[in-house]
Write a protein that holds these residues in place. Sequence first.
Motif, PDB file in Angstrom:
ATOM      1  N   THR A   1       1.260  -0.760   0.258  1.00 11.81           N
ATOM      2  CA  THR A   1      -0.026   0.059   0.271  1.00 11.81           C
ATOM      3  C   THR A   1       0.885   1.083   0.137  1.00 11.81           C
ATOM      4  OG1 THR A   1      -1.573  -0.923   0.637  1.00 11.81           O
ATOM      5  CG2 THR A   1      -1.665   1.516   0.771  1.00 11.81           C
ATOM      6  N   ALA A   2       2.123   1.298   0.823  1.00  9.94           N
ATOM      7  CA  ALA A   2       2.705   2.154   1.144  1.00  9.94           C
ATOM      8  C   ALA A   2       3.281   3.149  -0.239  1.00  9.94           C
ATOM      9  CB  ALA A   2       4.392   2.117   2.200  1.00  9.94           C
ATOM     10  N   VAL A   3       3.786   1.652  -1.256  1.00 12.26           N
ATOM     11  CA  VAL A   3       4.699   1.614  -2.538  1.00 12.26           C
ATOM     12  C   VAL A   3       3.285   2.109  -3.088  1.00 12.26           C
ATOM     13  CG1 VAL A   3       5.437   0.364  -4.151  1.00 12.26           C
ATOM     14  CG2 VAL A   3       6.596  -0.154  -1.852  1.00 12.26           C
ATOM     15  N   ALA A   4       2.499   1.514  -3.260  1.00 12.06           N
ATOM     16  CA  ALA A   4       1.292   1.929  -4.722  1.00 12.06           C
ATOM     17  C   ALA A   4       1.051   3.495  -3.869  1.00 12.06           C
ATOM     18  CB  ALA A   4      -0.341   1.809  -4.374  1.00 12.06           C
ATOM     19  N   GLU A   5       0.875   4.088  -3.079  1.00 12.44           N
ATOM     20  CA  GLU A   5       1.132   5.714  -2.700  1.00 12.44           C
ATOM     21  C   GLU A   5       1.568   6.443  -3.337  1.00 12.44           C
ATOM     22  OE1 GLU A   5      -0.212   5.870   1.547  1.00 12.44           O
ATOM     23  OE2 GLU A   5      -2.079   4.381   1.378  1.00 12.44           O
ATOM     24  N   VAL A   6       2.849   5.739  -3.363  1.00  8.74           N
ATOM     25  CA  VAL A   6       3.841   6.795  -3.827  1.00  8.74           C
ATOM     26  C   VAL A   6       3.858   6.639  -5.358  1.00  8.74           C
ATOM     27  CG1 VAL A   6       6.293   6.525  -4.267  1.00  8.74           C
ATOM     28  CG2 VAL A   6       6.370   5.918  -2.109  1.00  8.74           C
TER      29      VAL A   6
END
Length: 515
Positions: free
Chosen positions: A293-298
């Motif tokens: 999720t963190a990578v997707a948000e970036v």
Amino acid sequence: MTERTKRSLRAGLRWTSLRLRLVVVFALVALTAAVSASGIAYWLNREAVLTRTQDSALDDFRRQMQETAAALPVRPTHDDLQRAAEQMASGGPGYHVLLVDERERGKPITGFSALDDFTLEYVPDSLQKQVARKQPLTSNNEHEYHLFWQRTSIRGTPYLVAGTRIIGGGPTGYMLKSLDQERQDLNSLAWSLGIATTLALIGSALLAQAAATTVLRPVQRLGDAARKLGEGKLDTRLTVSGTDELADLSRTFNRTASSLEKKVADMSAREESSRRFVADMSHELRTPLTAITAVAEVLEDEADSLDPMIAPAVHLVVSETRRLNDLVENLMEVTRFDAGTARLVLDDVDVADQVTACIDARAWLDAVDLDAERGMMVRVDPRRLDVILANLIGNALKHGGSPVNVKVRTEGEELVIEVRDNGPGIPEEVLPHVFDRFYKASASRPRSEGSGLGLSIAVENAHIHGGDITAANSPEGGAVFVLRLPRDASELTGGGADGAGGRGGDDDREDGGAS
């Protein structure tokens, strides 16, 4: 008095109880048999007694008429008739005699054995006519006059009255025999038979009670065991003794209970294993999902600077990652409900503020019309109420379209929240399944933006509050979901300040998705 004794007593007193029916049937059979036997015995004895007395008196009277009355002169005097009547009565078996003759034509004379007890008035007219009528002589009838008799009642006392006439000229004789002694004997017999019938009835009732107790005690034990089995006590077994049908039934019950206990244990084990697998899987997925999720948000933040051919893929990955994250969170929530670890954390809530906050947090203010008065306080779990509202309103917006009308009111001790959309409504065949897990209204749309668990989680949260959610179609159009919760759910949690002393493993997630 124990509860089991009270239950047995109530079962014995019910008109529909098997015990009472057995006693009644036994009593009716015994009563019918006793009354029939007594009636037949009374009738046979009555006929035998009356026939014996009657035949004895008639035979003696006929003999006395032939020997005494026939010996009188052709024109007897009153004294002759009197002496003959007294002689006949004294020699007979307790009857009175009346002799009638004519000294001259049209001048009858009579002789009485007892003037006060027997006069011509006691003889029925029909009997006098029969006695006086001359019978035609035929090959089958050799005598002009016959002996006729009749049973009658004089001042309440039964009598036998008989009469005949001397052939060839002679007096007409009448006999009066009291049957009072026979009546008393028959009354005594009737009383004896009545007492015997009553004793037979009582005995049959006692025998029926004993038989019912013998038969129904195993049945009652079987009923108690079945009741315990229905209450979940699967280790219930019956003590079996004997080789009769009830013993076979008890053995069948024990085998059934053993099989059921084994199957339930296997199912419980499989269910627990499945629940643990889902919980463990969901928990294990949270860590990699957090990183993804963190990578997707970036990637989403940098999507505008990426190659136009790559940007759609990035948006798809971000969307599916969020959907997967919601699915995992929903699965963990469902697992808590299935495991019974979900707990209420109660607080005093202003319903209008709670609903406004739910709508505002999800940017639905422009799409929702709220009808709620401020100051309407209830004691519920705010987080779970927010989950319920988010799912109901979100589902209405997604499937029914805006504006969505939310109306809040109270009915007695209940809080009622009505969510109505302006869509086409819910198909009738779908209504019974709207709260089922992973249910899709159309098989052609197996994928949707929701997880298929939102409404199921909403109704579970309502149930844990002691409430419920119903779905229907409004007559004005659109679907209507009605949430009913108690205004104070403290009784469900023991009335503690924090509801259950903790969150029981619940997370602080706010599920804003719809099913």
